[in-house]
Design a protein around this motif. Sequence first.
Motif, PDB file in Angstrom:
ATOM      1  N   LEU A  78       0.749  -1.300  -0.031  1.00 44.90           N
ATOM      2  CA  LEU A  78       0.021  -0.003  -0.138  1.00 44.90           C
ATOM      3  C   LEU A  78       0.865   1.181   0.036  1.00 44.90           C
ATOM      4  O   LEU A  78       2.254   1.164   0.408  1.00 44.90           O
ATOM      5  CB  LEU A  78      -0.868  -0.056   1.336  1.00 44.90           C
ATOM      6  N   TRP A 116      -4.217  14.055   0.509  1.00 45.21           N
ATOM      7  CA  TRP A 116      -5.030  14.778  -0.338  1.00 45.21           C
ATOM      8  C   TRP A 116      -4.948  16.382   0.312  1.00 45.21           C
ATOM      9  O   TRP A 116      -5.685  16.525   1.522  1.00 45.21           O
ATOM     10  CB  TRP A 116      -6.412  14.313   0.086  1.00 45.21           C
ATOM     11  N   ALA A 122      -5.072   9.323   1.886  1.00 47.03           N
ATOM     12  CA  ALA A 122      -5.671   8.095   1.217  1.00 47.03           C
ATOM     13  C   ALA A 122      -4.475   6.916   1.315  1.00 47.03           C
ATOM     14  O   ALA A 122      -3.611   7.293   1.020  1.00 47.03           O
ATOM     15  CB  ALA A 122      -6.508   8.311  -0.122  1.00 47.03           C
ATOM     16  N   GLU A 132      -3.709   3.816  -0.732  1.00 54.53           N
ATOM     17  CA  GLU A 132      -4.058   3.280  -1.918  1.00 54.53           C
ATOM     18  C   GLU A 132      -3.390   1.936  -2.166  1.00 54.53           C
ATOM     19  O   GLU A 132      -2.278   1.754  -1.771  1.00 54.53           O
ATOM     20  CB  GLU A 132      -3.543   4.250  -3.083  1.00 54.53           C
ATOM     21  N   ASP A 133      -3.897   0.896  -2.886  1.00 53.78           N
ATOM     22  CA  ASP A 133      -3.322  -0.436  -3.058  1.00 53.78           C
ATOM     23  C   ASP A 133      -2.382  -0.076  -4.320  1.00 53.78           C
ATOM     24  O   ASP A 133      -2.522   1.009  -5.016  1.00 53.78           O
ATOM     25  CB  ASP A 133      -4.404  -1.214  -3.125  1.00 53.78           C
ATOM     26  N   GLY A 153      -3.912   1.535  -7.415  1.00 52.25           N
ATOM     27  CA  GLY A 153      -4.369   3.079  -6.969  1.00 52.25           C
ATOM     28  C   GLY A 153      -5.966   3.127  -6.561  1.00 52.25           C
ATOM     29  O   GLY A 153      -6.370   4.384  -6.631  1.00 52.25           O
ATOM     30  N   VAL A 154      -6.438   1.956  -6.291  1.00 56.08           N
ATOM     31  CA  VAL A 154      -8.035   2.042  -5.418  1.00 56.08           C
ATOM     32  C   VAL A 154      -7.611   2.276  -4.263  1.00 56.08           C
ATOM     33  O   VAL A 154      -6.748   1.780  -3.348  1.00 56.08           O
ATOM     34  CB  VAL A 154      -8.441   0.616  -5.314  1.00 56.08           C
ATOM     35  N   GLU A 155      -8.519   3.379  -3.597  1.00 56.62           N
ATOM     36  CA  GLU A 155      -8.379   3.860  -2.211  1.00 56.62           C
ATOM     37  C   GLU A 155      -9.136   2.749  -1.299  1.00 56.62           C
ATOM     38  O   GLU A 155     -10.098   2.354  -1.311  1.00 56.62           O
ATOM     39  CB  GLU A 155      -9.007   5.083  -2.093  1.00 56.62           C
TER      40      GLU A 155
END
Length: 198
Positions: free
Chosen positions: A34, A39, A84, A86-87, A90-92
């Motif tokens: 990860l 942000w 955030a 992210e994996d 790029g998925v949160e």
Amino acid sequence: MGLTPVPSDEVATVVTTLEMRERSPLCPLPPSPLRLVRWRTPDANKYRALFRRVGEPWLWYSRLLMDESRLLSIIHDPAVEVYAVEDRAGVEVGFLELDFRRERATELSYFGLVPELAGQAHGRWLMAHALQLAWRSGTERVWLHTCTLDHPKALGFYRAQGFTPVSRTLETFPDPRALGVLPEDAAPQIPYLATSRR
């Protein structure tokens, strides 16, 4: 000693405040696929979507009810930092919110990962990042809240990371499922009693 009834459209919880008064010795970050992404001025809808995704299993809802101007006044404050998780794609899959608005103190306002990542040591990775970010020059206290609605291992996890419980309070609040803010099947481990009134 007595029992206090809680209305069927409300939820009750014991809230524990924990703190750390000294920075723990720096340790290498645990390995993880990860990554943490700051942000700087989060979009309210994007923030709420991640807040819901991480917090729905534990009935997090306060930020879902806030009007947009109030929410943005918090998450755009220069003394509040939102990250955030992210994996690789790029998925949160989690987030961290640090509040530096109190002098010489940092609150870990929100800390969490999606339930699918539980038990894989990603929480230790995220906490290591959180503590590196929280302990800034002049910081004397890092603190957070957890409650009996959170993951059953949350309190033990925070203690294992070096936090010490300092107070407990009782909190009751409207069940967000009864308000329609969260679906009725959210947090199935927490009995939903408002349906009995229909």
